[in-house]
Structure formats: structure tokens, C-alpha cells
Design a protein around this motif. Structure first.
Motif, mmCIF file in Angstrom:
data_model
loop_
_atom_site.group_PDB
_atom_site.id
_atom_site.type_symbol
_atom_site.label_atom_id
_atom_site.label_comp_id
_atom_site.label_asym_id
_atom_site.label_seq_id
_atom_site.Cartn_x
_atom_site.Cartn_y
_atom_site.Cartn_z
ATOM 1 N N UNK A 879 0.812 -1.219 0.000
ATOM 2 C CA UNK A 879 0.000 0.000 0.000
ATOM 3 C C UNK A 879 0.851 1.278 0.000
ATOM 4 N N UNK A 880 2.003 1.261 0.708
ATOM 5 C CA UNK A 880 2.693 2.527 0.966
ATOM 6 C C UNK A 880 4.119 2.588 0.438
ATOM 7 N N UNK A 881 4.766 1.464 0.106
ATOM 8 C CA UNK A 881 6.202 1.510 -0.206
ATOM 9 C C UNK A 881 6.488 1.976 -1.620
ATOM 10 N N UNK A 882 5.528 1.816 -2.560
ATOM 11 C CA UNK A 882 5.838 2.076 -3.967
ATOM 12 C C UNK A 882 4.825 3.050 -4.596
ATOM 13 N N UNK A 883 4.532 4.159 -3.880
ATOM 14 C CA UNK A 883 3.527 5.098 -4.378
ATOM 15 C C UNK A 883 3.939 5.723 -5.700
ATOM 16 N N UNK A 884 5.202 6.111 -5.817
ATOM 17 C CA UNK A 884 5.673 6.821 -7.009
ATOM 18 C C UNK A 884 6.600 5.959 -7.859
ATOM 19 N N UNK A 885 6.743 4.700 -7.540
ATOM 20 C CA UNK A 885 7.668 3.830 -8.291
ATOM 21 C C UNK A 885 6.883 2.923 -9.227
ATOM 22 N N UNK A 886 7.515 2.582 -10.379
ATOM 23 C CA UNK A 886 6.881 1.699 -11.353
ATOM 24 C C UNK A 886 7.163 0.225 -11.084
ATOM 25 N N UNK A 887 8.199 -0.040 -10.303
ATOM 26 C CA UNK A 887 8.515 -1.441 -9.985
ATOM 27 C C UNK A 887 9.174 -1.507 -8.614
ATOM 28 N N UNK A 888 9.166 -2.720 -8.040
ATOM 29 C CA UNK A 888 9.740 -2.916 -6.720
ATOM 30 C C UNK A 888 9.730 -4.386 -6.315
ATOM 31 N N UNK A 889 10.366 -4.639 -5.188
ATOM 32 C CA UNK A 889 10.481 -6.033 -4.726
ATOM 33 C C UNK A 889 10.166 -6.113 -3.242
ATOM 34 N N UNK A 890 9.390 -7.115 -2.868
ATOM 35 C CA UNK A 890 9.108 -7.411 -1.458
ATOM 36 C C UNK A 890 9.590 -8.840 -1.188
ATOM 37 N N UNK A 891 10.445 -9.010 -0.156
ATOM 38 C CA UNK A 891 11.005 -10.322 0.192
ATOM 39 C C UNK A 891 10.513 -10.759 1.559
#
Length: 958
Positions: A879-891
Motif C-alpha cells: 500500500x505505501x512503499x511504492x507510491x511513485x515507483x513503477x517497480x519494486x520487490x518485497x522479500x
């Protein structure tokens, strides 16, 4: 008759023997050498003829194979041509096929056959036209079956081998022979490929009449012939059986040898066999070789008589030469025999004259020594024999006459040799023996005269001399025995008196000597001491004065009766002088005393024995009662389900004792007590190690009672559960006693297993229902959220729905697990992350969720709060970690270190604001995380370098 008499065994003349032996010897040598020569030469000739036939068969087979390869080459060339052909002109291809048939007149037909629309995709245009069938497929068959070259469509291509086999195998084939329009033929076919796909075939047909004509012209030796068969044994060509070609096989001849050859031909093997040719009736050798191209075999039939004719001629010539050699050697042998036998006959006549003179008593005649030099030793030797015989005879006569006159010192004086020396020695030995017998017998008789009977005859002699010496020895022995008996009787009398005195003075028993009326004549010292009377008082009393059990006459009658019996014992009671009584045992015997009959009685005090007998009787009663009790207990045990064992403290647990009711598991008592079976043999292998380990732990204890359950095998091989209750007792000497009982608890175990299965099903049903109810709640939350427009409210509903879903996944994992108590947390985490990814699906972002979970199984008390923690932290990141990012990773990682669990949830997003304390925040999610961490007795740490990372360390809740 005289001639026959001469040739009887042992009476054949030497001349005839020499001639016969030489002739037989020469015959045997020549016969053996001739036989070896004939055998070797014939074997070589036969081997040469055999190899010649084999090579002939292989030559014709290779020639036939060459023809087959040539035909196959035409089919292969035609197929490769069609593969490279690009024009798709049916008329042009027909011209090619017609030209091939004209160029090779040995062919019966040439053809191609294409799959439907595979040639030019115009089959429908040619349907029913000349050279085509109703399908219009391009299948032209150019042939000379009816004489001139003509074309017609191929038939039966959907079912016959000439088309189906190349299509299926994708390889060139040679078909089995078959009849087509009255012609016996074989087909050579090759597949046509286009872009690696099968599109049709190209082939040629060859009439087997052409093959038969060529094969029928083959001749081996004079009348040998050849024929060809297929791999199934079908006759392809044969010079004699034209009517069987194509219709019968080698098996139809019904000859075992030919049937075995057919088996080899079917397997593609070559070989040979000997048999009777069914066509000619001759003995033949049949050679068969496989033809490499196609499934055929070339057979060459050669008559044995013709194949071995050279060897037979050579054998006859060698036998004639051997017969001539034997006749020549017989003549030479006769001449040699005559030269040897003439001087021998002269010597024999001279010996006959000497023999006649010796029979008439003239011992001075001698043999004539003027004979052939080679035979001169024979008469000289005879003269020496005569001289050696006469002298010993005269010496023997002299010694015999001297012995007859009683001159026992006479001996032979002539130096004799050989058997004559043995004769002289025998005569001397006779004289010595006679002299020894006379001297020895004289000494024995002289000793007897002096009452010395110990001197026995030492020289016994033989024959009549033995009778003489034996008589002397018998006389001496009889006298010696009589004197010895007299001395023994005197000694026995002295010994008897001494023994009586020793017995009478016995220190243990009282001894009475009384007359037949019971009056005491003598008593020993023990009697006086035991009864309290003096010796003088005893001599005034009778036996009846002491006895209190019997009256006077009755006692005397019993004592006299005892004296007549072998077992003369009588129990009674005696009274002492002071009036006390005691039990005694009387043993009486009648003896001679001072010329009169008297009774000697031995009186033994049996008071202690009576006390012992009483104690033994009491013990016997107690033992009987104990045995009855033991039998009753054994009967109870043997009719109960409990089996009693006593084991030896040794490896494999050998059995010392087992109750008879061991039969309820199929074994007999003897199975164990005879050591045919040890107890360890019947323990289930999966429980054996555990059982041994369980027992060995308690060996050093003084006394231990054990109880455990395990499985055993019955004698029938069935598996039964038993409950064992064992007592281990260590004795002072270090020995160990192991005894106990086993009880069959299989039915209880089965009931427990049934209860466990029922409980498992019940738990699965509960988890299934809980999961379904949680999914219903999740669905209700989703439906409720649809009634609101406020994003905060909708988000709150979604968070609650995700929390419910994380718990539902727990129950779904439990429902699917085997033990209903632990969860495969790696599988659970993967499913949870998939659900959350779908729940927060981002169409415009690429958010990747990865997990690295050790092979961990957790109980429900740990899995539920841990699943909700992962749900909150991952949902928070989504919900909150990738507000303005197009990609990301959660481990999400879960590791096990030193029995503790380390959970890490991190993302590479924007991270938490630095002014937020996650332990003291208004966020319901973070508040729930800290509460759940406390619930599993864990600790939580936060790192905000390059995103957000939560590290939770905890122990599994027990």
C-alpha cells in the motif's frame, strides 16, 4: 581231428605261432595306420567338399542378393528423383515410369503412389480419369502383366504392405512374395519425403518366375540344385515343386530337420543340415544362407554321395594297398619261423630222452651240448640242474635214517641252496623240535615228583607231539588246582571267623545271638549300652523280653520267617530297662554256633530315620499341594490371553520357558525351548532395535519392572501388537533373570487407530468448516465494502478481509496436511503472497513478491499469528512503499538458527518516515504486529536502510 588238436590253445607249434603273431602284428599296424590315413584323408576330403558347397551356396546367395540390391536401387533412385522433382506434371512422371520399365525388361511393374493431394493438390480434377481411381490420387502403376506395357491405378494401397510399411517405418522395404493378377511377385518400395514429411512411395515389382528361372539353372556337383524361400519359409522358387511356390512353406514338408532350418531362416541365420530330400529321396546336405537385401534365404541342396565321391574312391585304393602288404609280410614271417624252430626241435628230443631215463631211476644221464651256438646254454643249464638235485636228495636220506635210529643230534652237513636248503633246514628244525620236547617234558615230570606244580610245559610241539605234551600239562594243572582249592578253603575259614568277630563288635548296631527259642547266647557292647542291661543280665533274658510290638510266639515265628527270606528286615519297638521305647529294625539269619543252629540278629535304632520319614511325608504332602496349585495356575495361564516367558540375558533373547498357550500365536513350546526360534526372530524389524535398546537401559539396575508395546510375527506370518510387562532381576552373583508376560493388544490398537482416523476426519472437517466460514466472512466484508464510497472505509474493509483470508489459508493448509497438527509454512507463505498480490493488483506497476522459507512445519498456535504478521507487513509494503515507483520487490524470508526462527520482511520502497515509532503508532496494522509478536514470545526490530526491513526472532509456541 589231429590237425584241430594241434591248434588248440597252448598246443600250437612255435612255427605256426611265430608266423601267426608276426602276421597279426603287421596286420594291426597296417590296419591302424591305414584307418588313420583313410580317416584323415576322408575327413579332409569331406571338409573340402563341405567348404566347397558352403562357398557355392554363399556365391549364389550373394549373386541373388546383388539382383535384389539392383532392384531396390531402382526403387530408391526413383524415390529420390520424385523428392527433387518440382514440376508436378503427372504426364511427365508417367513418361519417366514408362521409360524405366522399357529400360529394365526384367521388371514386371514400376509405380509411384502419393498421399491425397500430396503431388499437385489437384486430385479432385483427375477422379475416375484413365490411370486414376475414384479418389483422383496420383497412383500410376506401369506394368507388363498382360503383355504390352500399360498403366492402371494402384490398388489396396490403404491396407497392403507395399504402401503401408514404407509409410509406417519411413524406410525402404522388400515385401513378402504375393500373387497379383495370377503372377507371383515381390515389391521393392522406397518412401518419398518432402520437407521431412512422408508424401508417398516409389517402387518396382519383380516377377518371381524370372527368379525361379535363374535359380532353377543352378547345379551343384551332378544332380544338386538350389531354391529360394522367404523369411516365413514360403517357397519362392523350386525346380521340382512348381505347384508349391507361393502357397506352401518349408514347414509343410513335415520333416523335423527342414522345420529347424525354417526356424533359423525366420531369425535370419545361415547354416546346414543333413536330411532326406523329399523331392529325390536321396540323403543330402542342405546349405542355407540369408539374402541381405529383403527377407529371403538361398538354399543349396547337394547329395551326400556326390559330395563325398572323391573321399570314397581314395578309401578303396588305400584298402587294396594294405591287403597286398599283409600278404607279403605273411610269407616273410613263415621263413623266419622255420629258421628258428629246427634247432629247438632237436633240443626237445634230447630232453625227452633224459626225462625217460630219470623216470626209470637212471639219474646219471646228461644232455648233449653239441648244438647251435645260440641254443648251447639250454642243455648246459639242464645238466647243472641235474647235478644240483641229486646231492640234496642223498643227504636228506642219510639224516632221516639217523633220526629213525634215535640219534636226535643228527643234522644235514651238505651246503645246500634254494629250496633244497629249505628242505635241509626243515629236517634240522624237526630234529631240534623233537629234542626240545623230550627235554622239557622230562623237567616237568621231575618237578611233579617233588610236589612242585608250578613248572608248566613250555614246549608243546605239533600234531601227535602236541597230544603228548598236552596230556602232561593237563595232569600237572589238575594236581595244582586240587592243592590250591585246599589252601583256599583253609584261608576262607580263618577269614570268616575274623569277619564274624569284627561284625559282632560293630560300634553302630546292637547284635544279639540267641537260640531258636529266643534265649540270648551272646550280645555285643552296643546292645548293653543301648538297652541299659549288663552283659550278665542279658544272658538271663530272651528276645521276647525286649519286644513290645509282638507276643512271644508271634515274634519267634516272624524271626524264623525272616531267616528264610532274601530281604529279612522287620520293624518293631524295643523297651529299655528304664521303660522307654524306641523303633528298631531287625535283620536275622540262622548260623551254626558250637554245632547247633542259632540266630544272629542285628538291631538298628531307626528313631532318626522315622523322624526323617515323618518330615518327608509332611513335605511330600506340602509338595503335592504345591504341585496341584502350580498345575491349577498353569491351567489358568494356559487358558488365558496372557503368555508367560522367561528369557536368557543373551543376544537374540533365547527362551528358557514359555507357557503352553503360546500356541495362540501359532508357535509350540518346543519351537522356543529347542532354540529353533529365538524371541528376537518374531519381533517386527521396525521395533527390534527399539526393544533391544529399551531392555539394555535397565540391565545394571538391581530390580526393574518394564512395560512397553511393540509388534511381533505369528507363525502364520501375521503381525500382532503385544503389551509386554517384564521384570529384570540381577542376582548377587551377577546373573540376570528376565521374565515377563505378553498380551495381544491388536484389537485395542486397531480400535485406537480407528479412533485416531475418526479424530483426524473430525479435525479435517472442523478445519474445512472454519476455512469455509472465514471465506464467507471474507466475502461478506467484500460485499459490505461495495456499499461505501470512502476510500479509507473501503481500505479498512480490505485489510480486515486480508486478515481473515490469512487465517483461512492456515485452516486450508491444516485440512490438506497429513498429521492435522502442523503446516508446511513455505507452501502457506507462497499461497498467501499470491493472494495478496492479486488482492492489491497493480495494472501500472511491476511489484515482485519473493519468498525464501526453510523446510519448516509449524503448529497452528504459531502459524496463525505469524501468518497475520506477514499479511500486515506485506500489505503495508504493497500500500505505501511504492507510491511513485513503477517497480519494486518485497522479500519474505524465514530461517532456523539454533532452534530459533528468524523472519525478515523487507521491501526496497520509500521506507517509513523517520518520525514514526512503529511500536507507538495509531496504525492498526502495526499495533496488531507488535501484539502478535508478543503473543509468540518474540522480538521485533526495524531497519530503514534502502527501504524497510522488519526482523522478528521467536520460538515456536508449544
Amino acid at each position: 581231428m589231429k590237425t584241430l588238436h594241434m591248434f588248440k590253445p597252448g598246443r600250437m607249434p612255435i612255427k605256426a605261432k611265430l608266423t601267426l603273431y608276426i602276421v597279426i602284428g603287421v596286420f594291426l599296424v597296417l590296419a591302424a595306420s591305414t584307418a588313420v590315413s583313410i580317416s584323415t584323408v576322408i575327413a579332409q576330403e569331406r571338409e573340402l567338399a563341405y567348404q566347397q558347397s558352403v562357398e557355392m551356396g554363399r556365391h549364389y546367395a550373394n549373386q541373388f542378393d546383388g539382383d535384389m540390391k539392383a532392384n531396390m536401387a531402382i526403387a530408391n533412385t526413383l524415390a529420390r528423383t520424385m523428392e527433387m522433382y518440382q514440376s508436378a506434371d503427372r504426364e511427365e512422371v508417367n513418361n519417366i515410369l514408362e521409360n524405366v520399365l522399357e529400360e529394365y525388361p526384367s521388371l514386371t511393374g514400376v509405380y509411384v503412389g502419393y498421399e491425397e493431394n500430396a503431388f499437385d493438390n489437384r486430385d479432385s480434377e483427375y477422379a475416375g480419369t484413365p490411370g486414376h481411381d475414384q479418389t483422383g490420387r496420383f497412383v500410376p502403376y506401369w506394368n507388363t502383366i498382360n503383355g504390352p506395357i500399360s498403366v492402371e491405378p494402384l490398388v489396396f494401397y490403404d491396407e497392403q504392405d507395399y504402401y503401408q510399411l514404407p509409410e509406417k517405418t519411413k524406410m525402404s522395404v522388400v515385401t513378402e512374395p504375393y500373387f497379383y493378377q495370377g503372377i507371383f511377385m515381390v515389391s521393392f518400395d522406397s518412401p518419398i519425403f518432402r520437407d521431412g514429411e512422408f508424401v508417398g512411395i516409389a517402387g518396382v515389382d519383380v516377377s518371381l518366375e524370372y527368379i525361379d528361372e535363374e535359380v532353377s539353372d543352378i547345379r551343384a556337383f551332378d544332380t544338386g540344385y538350389a531354391f529360394v524361400t522367404g523369411n516365413t519359409g514360403i517357397i519362392v522358387s523350386h525346380p521340382e515343386y512348381k505347384d508349391r511356390m507361393g502357397t506352401q512353406t518349408l514347414y509343410d514338408f513335415d520333416i523335423p530337420e527342414i522345420s529347424e532350418a525354417a526356424d533359423d531362416i525366420r531369425e535370419g541365420k545361415g547354416g546346414s543340415l543333413e536330411t532326406v530330400d523329399p523331392a529325390t529321396g536321396k540323403e543330402v546336405v542342405m546349405f542355407y544362407e540369408p539374402v541381405k537385401t529383403g527377407n529371403y534365404s538361398f538354399v543349396l541342396v547337394v547329395p551326400k554321395e556326390e559330395m563325398y565321391a572323391g573321399a570314397t574312391y581314395l578309401r578303396n585304393r588305400l584298402m587294396v594297398i594294405s591287403a597286398i602288404s599283409i600278404a607279403f609280410m605273411a610269407a616273410i614271417s613263415y621263413l623266419i619261423a622255420v629258421s628258428i624252430t629246427t634247432p629247438i626241435n632237436n633240443i626237445v628230443n634230447n630232453f625227452r630222452d633224459i626225462a625217460n631215463d630219470a623216470v626209470n631211476g637212471k639219474l646219471d644221464t646228461r644232455a648233449e651240448t653239441d648244438v647251435e651256438w645260440d641254443f648251447r646254454e639250454i642243455p648246459a643249464g639242464l645238466n647243472d640242474i641235474l647235478e644240483a638235485v641229486i646231492a640234496p636228495m642223498r643227504e636228506t636220506i642219510r639224516v632221516t635214517n639217523a633220526l629213525a635210529k634215535g640219534e636226535l643230534e643228527a643234522r644235514t652237513k651238505l651246503e645246500l641252496k634254494g629250496e633244497f636248503k629249505q628242505l635241509g633246514d626243515t629236517l634240522d628244525d624237526f630234529a631240534d623240535s623233537l629234542n626240545d620236547i623230550v627235554a622239557d617234558s622230562t623237567k616237568v615230570l621231575t618237578a611233579i615228583q617233588k610236589n612242585d606244580f608250578s613248572r608248566s610245559v613250555s614246549v608243546h610241539g605239533e600234531g601227535d607231539f602236541k597230544i603228548l605234551t598236552h596230556g602232561i600239562e593237563e595232569t600237572r594243572h589238575s594236581l595244582s588246582v586240587a592243592i590250591s582249592e585246599q589252601k583256599r578253603a583253609e584261608k576262607a575259614l580263618r577269614d570268616s571267623e575274623r569277619k564274624f568277630r569284627i561284625l559282632f563288635e560293630s560300634p553302630n548296631d546292637a547284635i544279639y545271638l540267641h537260640d531258636l527259642q529266643g534265649r540270648f547266647i551272646e550280645v555285643n557292647e552296643v546292645a548293653c549300652e543301648r538297652m541299659g542291661y549288663t552283659h550278665a543280665e542279658f544272658l538271663t533274658m530272651t528276645q521276647m523280653d525286649l519286644d513290645v510290638s509282638y507276643s512271644g510266639r508271634d515274634l519267634l515265628r516272624r524271626i524264623r520267617m525272616l531267616c528264610k527270606l532274601k530281604s529279612n528286615l522287620l520293624e518293631t519297638v524295643h523297651m529299655r530297662k528304664d521303660g522307654s521305647t524306641f523303633p528298631v529294625e531287625l535283620s536275622s539269619r540262622i548260623v551254626k554256633y558250637e554245632g547247633n543252629n542259632a540266630v544272629i540278629t542285628i538291631v538298628r535304632d531307626i528313631s532318626k530315620r522315622k523322624q526323617t520319614e515323618k518330615a518327608l511325608t509332611q513335605y511330600a504332602e506340602e509338595l503335592k499341594h504345591s504341585n496341584e496349585l502350580k498345575e491349577e495356575m498353569e491351567n489358568i495361564i494356559n487358558h488365558s490371553p496372557v503368555i508367560v516367558f522367561k528369557w536368557k540375558a543373551e543376544k537374540e533373547w533365547p527362551v528358557e520357558f514359555v507357557s503352553r498357550n503360546v500356541e495362540q500365536i501359532g508357535y509350540s513350546v518346543e519351537d522356543f525351548t529347542s532354540n529353533r526360534i529365538n524371541y528376537a526372530d518374531i519381533v517386527h524389524p521396525d521395533d527390534s532395535h527399539r526393544t533391544h535398546l529399551h531392555l539394555s537401559r535397565y540391565y545394571h539396575a538391581r530390580s526393574t519392572e518394564l512395560n512397553w508395546e511393540y509388534r511381533i510375527f505369528t507363525k502364520a506370518g501375521d503381525i500382532r501388537w503385544v503389551d509386554e510387562r517384564t521384570l529384570i532381576y540381577r542376582h548377587h552373583d551377577g546373573s540376570i533373570t528376565i521374565q515377563g508376560i505378553i498380551l495381544d493388544i491388536t484389537e485395542r490398537k486397531e480400535a485406537e487407530e480407528a479412533l485416531l482416523q475418526t479424530e483426524k476426519i473430525r479435525k479435517k472437517e472442523i478445519h474445512h468448516r472454519v476455512k469455509n466460514n472465514l471465506q464467507v466472512i471474507s466475502s461478506l466484508l467484500y460485499l459490505a465494502s461495495e456499499n461505501f464510497k470512502d476510500n479509507d472505509v473501503i481500505e479498512a474493509f480490505m485489510d480486515s478481509r486480508n486478515r481473515v483470508r490469512s487465517m483461512a489459508l492456515i485452516h486450508e493448509e491444516l485440512y490438506q496436511s497429513k498429521d492435522m497438527s502442523s503446516i508446511d509454512f513455505a507452501d502457506y507463505t507462497e499461497n498467501l503472497l499470491k493472494y495478496l498480490s492479486g488482492s492489491y493488483g497493480f495494472d501500472d506497476k511491476n511489484i515482485k513478491l519473493d519468498s525464501d522459507i526453510d523446510d519448516v512445519y509449524l503448529g497452528v498456535d504459531t502459524a496463525v499469528p505469524l501468518g497475520m504478521i506477514i499479511n500486515e507487513l506485506v500489505s503495508n509494503s504493497l500500500k505505501h512503499a511504492f507510491n511513485n515507483a513503477e517497480h519494486g520487490t518485497i522479500n519474505v524470508d524465514l530461517k532456523v538458527q539454533n532452534s530459533r526462527f528468524i523472519l525478515k520482511v523487507r521491501d526496497n520502497g520509500v521506507g517509513l518516515p523517520p518520525d514514526i515509532d512503529f511500536r507507538d503508532t495509531e496504525s492498526l496494522g502495526l499495533q496488531l504486529v507488535t501484539t502478535l509478536v508478543d503473543q509468540i514470545d518474540g522480538s521485533i526490530e526495524l531497519a530503514t536502510n534502502n527501504g524497510t526491513e522488519f526482523t522478528i526472532i521467536f520460538n515456536e509456541v508449544k
